[in-house]
Each structure stands twice: as structure tokens, then as C-alpha cells.
Design a protein around this motif. Sequence first.
Motif, PDB file in Angstrom:
ATOM      1  N   ILE A   1      36.768  27.510  29.190  1.00 57.08           N
ATOM      2  CA  ILE A   1      35.402  28.016  29.363  1.00 57.08           C
ATOM      3  C   ILE A   1      34.459  27.307  28.400  1.00 57.08           C
ATOM      4  N   ASN A   2      34.868  27.203  27.162  1.00 59.39           N
ATOM      5  CA  ASN A   2      34.181  26.380  26.168  1.00 59.39           C
ATOM      6  C   ASN A   2      35.203  26.051  25.089  1.00 59.39           C
ATOM      7  N   SER A   3      34.783  25.441  24.013  1.00 63.42           N
ATOM      8  CA  SER A   3      35.748  24.980  23.010  1.00 63.42           C
ATOM      9  C   SER A   3      36.468  26.119  22.297  1.00 63.42           C
ATOM     10  N   ARG A   4      36.008  27.354  22.466  1.00 60.27           N
ATOM     11  CA  ARG A   4      36.605  28.491  21.758  1.00 60.27           C
ATOM     12  C   ARG A   4      37.256  29.533  22.677  1.00 60.27           C
ATOM     13  N   ILE A   5      37.124  29.374  24.005  1.00 60.01           N
ATOM     14  CA  ILE A   5      37.685  30.350  24.953  1.00 60.01           C
ATOM     15  C   ILE A   5      38.470  29.612  26.037  1.00 60.01           C
ATOM     16  N   ILE A   6      39.741  29.997  26.192  1.00 64.18           N
ATOM     17  CA  ILE A   6      40.611  29.387  27.197  1.00 64.18           C
ATOM     18  C   ILE A   6      41.322  30.493  27.963  1.00 64.18           C
ATOM     19  N   GLU A   7      41.418  30.311  29.290  1.00 65.87           N
ATOM     20  CA  GLU A   7      42.183  31.216  30.147  1.00 65.87           C
ATOM     21  C   GLU A   7      43.277  30.412  30.832  1.00 65.87           C
ATOM     22  N   ILE A   8      44.476  30.967  30.845  1.00 70.78           N
ATOM     23  CA  ILE A   8      45.590  30.308  31.519  1.00 70.78           C
ATOM     24  C   ILE A   8      46.112  31.261  32.585  1.00 70.78           C
ATOM     25  N   TYR A   9      46.059  30.808  33.832  1.00 72.52           N
ATOM     26  CA  TYR A   9      46.506  31.610  34.977  1.00 72.52           C
ATOM     27  C   TYR A   9      47.912  31.169  35.363  1.00 72.52           C
ATOM     28  N   VAL A  10      48.812  32.147  35.504  1.00 75.95           N
ATOM     29  CA  VAL A  10      50.219  31.825  35.762  1.00 75.95           C
ATOM     30  C   VAL A  10      50.798  32.719  36.855  1.00 75.95           C
ATOM     31  N   ASP A  11      51.841  32.204  37.491  1.00 78.34           N
ATOM     32  CA  ASP A  11      52.704  33.011  38.351  1.00 78.34           C
ATOM     33  C   ASP A  11      53.961  33.286  37.539  1.00 78.34           C
ATOM     34  N   VAL A  12      54.382  34.537  37.529  1.00 76.61           N
ATOM     35  CA  VAL A  12      55.579  34.929  36.789  1.00 76.61           C
ATOM     36  C   VAL A  12      56.612  35.442  37.774  1.00 76.61           C
ATOM     37  N   ALA A  13      57.777  34.827  37.775  1.00 77.34           N
ATOM     38  CA  ALA A  13      58.852  35.217  38.687  1.00 77.34           C
ATOM     39  C   ALA A  13      59.903  36.023  37.932  1.00 77.34           C
ATOM     40  N   ASN A  14      60.334  37.116  38.535  1.00 79.23           N
ATOM     41  CA  ASN A  14      61.389  37.927  37.945  1.00 79.23           C
ATOM     42  C   ASN A  14      62.728  37.213  38.124  1.00 79.23           C
ATOM     43  N   ASN A  15      63.541  37.230  37.093  1.00 81.55           N
ATOM     44  CA  ASN A  15      64.898  36.686  37.172  1.00 81.55           C
ATOM     45  C   ASN A  15      65.807  37.552  36.315  1.00 81.55           C
ATOM     46  N   ASN A  16      67.043  37.186  36.194  1.00 76.23           N
ATOM     47  CA  ASN A  16      67.980  38.059  35.492  1.00 76.23           C
ATOM     48  C   ASN A  16      67.753  38.119  33.984  1.00 76.23           C
ATOM     49  N   LEU A  17      66.918  37.243  33.424  1.00 74.44           N
ATOM     50  CA  LEU A  17      66.631  37.302  31.997  1.00 74.44           C
ATOM     51  C   LEU A  17      65.320  38.009  31.677  1.00 74.44           C
ATOM     52  N   CYS A  18      64.464  38.211  32.681  1.00 74.04           N
ATOM     53  CA  CYS A  18      63.231  38.958  32.468  1.00 74.04           C
ATOM     54  C   CYS A  18      63.566  40.443  32.321  1.00 74.04           C
ATOM     55  N   SER A  19      62.705  41.143  31.622  1.00 74.69           N
ATOM     56  CA  SER A  19      62.870  42.582  31.489  1.00 74.69           C
ATOM     57  C   SER A  19      61.527  43.234  31.819  1.00 74.69           C
ATOM     58  N   PHE A  20      61.221  43.253  33.142  1.00 72.53           N
ATOM     59  CA  PHE A  20      59.961  43.836  33.599  1.00 72.53           C
ATOM     60  C   PHE A  20      60.030  45.352  33.487  1.00 72.53           C
ATOM     61  N   PHE A  21      58.903  45.978  33.199  1.00 70.45           N
ATOM     62  CA  PHE A  21      58.846  47.439  33.161  1.00 70.45           C
ATOM     63  C   PHE A  21      59.077  48.008  34.564  1.00 70.45           C
ATOM     64  N   ASP A  22      58.520  47.364  35.586  1.00 71.38           N
ATOM     65  CA  ASP A  22      58.724  47.781  36.974  1.00 71.38           C
ATOM     66  C   ASP A  22      59.783  46.870  37.585  1.00 71.38           C
ATOM     67  N   LYS A  23      60.987  47.355  37.672  1.00 69.28           N
ATOM     68  CA  LYS A  23      62.124  46.545  38.140  1.00 69.28           C
ATOM     69  C   LYS A  23      62.052  46.204  39.629  1.00 69.28           C
ATOM     70  N   THR A  24      61.152  46.865  40.379  1.00 73.52           N
ATOM     71  CA  THR A  24      61.059  46.604  41.819  1.00 73.52           C
ATOM     72  C   THR A  24      60.206  45.386  42.141  1.00 73.52           C
ATOM     73  N   LYS A  25      59.450  44.879  41.185  1.00 75.07           N
ATOM     74  CA  LYS A  25      58.548  43.736  41.421  1.00 75.07           C
ATOM     75  C   LYS A  25      59.307  42.418  41.328  1.00 75.07           C
ATOM     76  N   GLU A  26      59.045  41.557  42.300  1.00 71.69           N
ATOM     77  CA  GLU A  26      59.640  40.212  42.309  1.00 71.69           C
ATOM     78  C   GLU A  26      58.882  39.255  41.400  1.00 71.69           C
ATOM     79  N   GLY A  27      57.580  39.488  41.250  1.00 73.21           N
ATOM     80  CA  GLY A  27      56.773  38.604  40.426  1.00 73.21           C
ATOM     81  C   GLY A  27      55.355  39.106  40.291  1.00 73.21           C
ATOM     82  N   TYR A  28      54.608  38.444  39.455  1.00 74.61           N
ATOM     83  CA  TYR A  28      53.233  38.820  39.157  1.00 74.61           C
ATOM     84  C   TYR A  28      52.368  37.569  39.043  1.00 74.61           C
ATOM     85  N   LYS A  29      51.077  37.762  39.174  1.00 77.74           N
ATOM     86  CA  LYS A  29      50.086  36.770  38.789  1.00 77.74           C
ATOM     87  C   LYS A  29      49.438  37.327  37.519  1.00 77.74           C
ATOM     88  N   MET A  30      49.303  36.484  36.519  1.00 74.53           N
ATOM     89  CA  MET A  30      48.772  36.943  35.239  1.00 74.53           C
ATOM     90  C   MET A  30      47.737  35.969  34.698  1.00 74.53           C
TER      91      MET A  30
END
Length: 145
Positions: free
Chosen positions: A27-56
Motif C-alpha cells: 500500500i505504501n512503504s509502511r503498510i503491506i498486505e499479503i493474501y494467501v490460500d491456506v490448505a488443511n493437511n495432517n500437520l495443520c491444527s485448524f480450530f474448525d476441523k471440517t474446513k479444507e482451507g481458507y483464504k486469509m
Amino acid sequence: MKIKDLTTEIGFIGGRDAIMIEHINIINSRIIEIYVDVANNNLCSFFDKTKEGYKMKFGFVGVVYYSLFSYELFEKSMFDSLINIDTKNLIVKTDSVSCIQEIIGSSLSENALHHIVITAYDNIIEVACKEFTNEVITDNNHLNS
């Protein structure tokens, strides 16, 4: 100095290819946003175990340092010389493990900054900032504007 795994709004993110970077918005030299897709796998520990993934969105405000490395070209010696820290326990490149971590006890964190490292599928991002946020978003509509 120690490395701390961060627990996000959705829980712990970790494991092979769990984080895919969609877009980086400087956005400028002091503000950055990083948009990601997060996929659930056997090493993730999501609070909602029914979700396959998220956009964050990871938000960084008061950025004083930012660096983006291609995962395939990453060499620890380059990383060490840029921030002058010992990274022997920070990232295990051969394991292809995606995660988000905070470095505690570095010269940056000792100056009241969050020292964050995101290891993603294709990239490694390091940010030192005053504020760090993470939030679930419904989609990455910012890419269409």
C-alpha cells in the motif's frame, strides 16, 4: 534467540505446501498486505476441523524491513547476511514446510518490532513491523480491482 510458531485466527498452519501466496499488496512503504490460500493437511491444527482451507490476509503496519525470497533460490547464507542472525533452526528448506513464525530475540524484535517469517510454497517472506494482523477473508476480490 528463539523461533515461535504463530497461531492464526484459524489455528496453527504448518506442513507441506500449506500456504500459497496469491497476492502481495504494498500500500505504501509502511503498510503491506499479503493474501494467501491456506490448505488443511495432517500437520495443520485448524480450530474448525471440517474446513479444507481458507483464504486469509496477513497485514503488516509500521513496516521497517521487508524481504521476499524465491524458495527455490533461497540460501541461508544470504538470509543470514541480510539480518545478521543465526537461522540454523529457522527454516528447513528440504522439508518444504509452510509456516508462519516470529523470531524472538533478534535485533529487530528487541526494538519492539514483530519479526515475522512466512514460508510458503514458492516464497519466503520476512517482515519487521510494529503491528501484525491475520484475518479470514471470503475471497481474494482485491485481485480483480
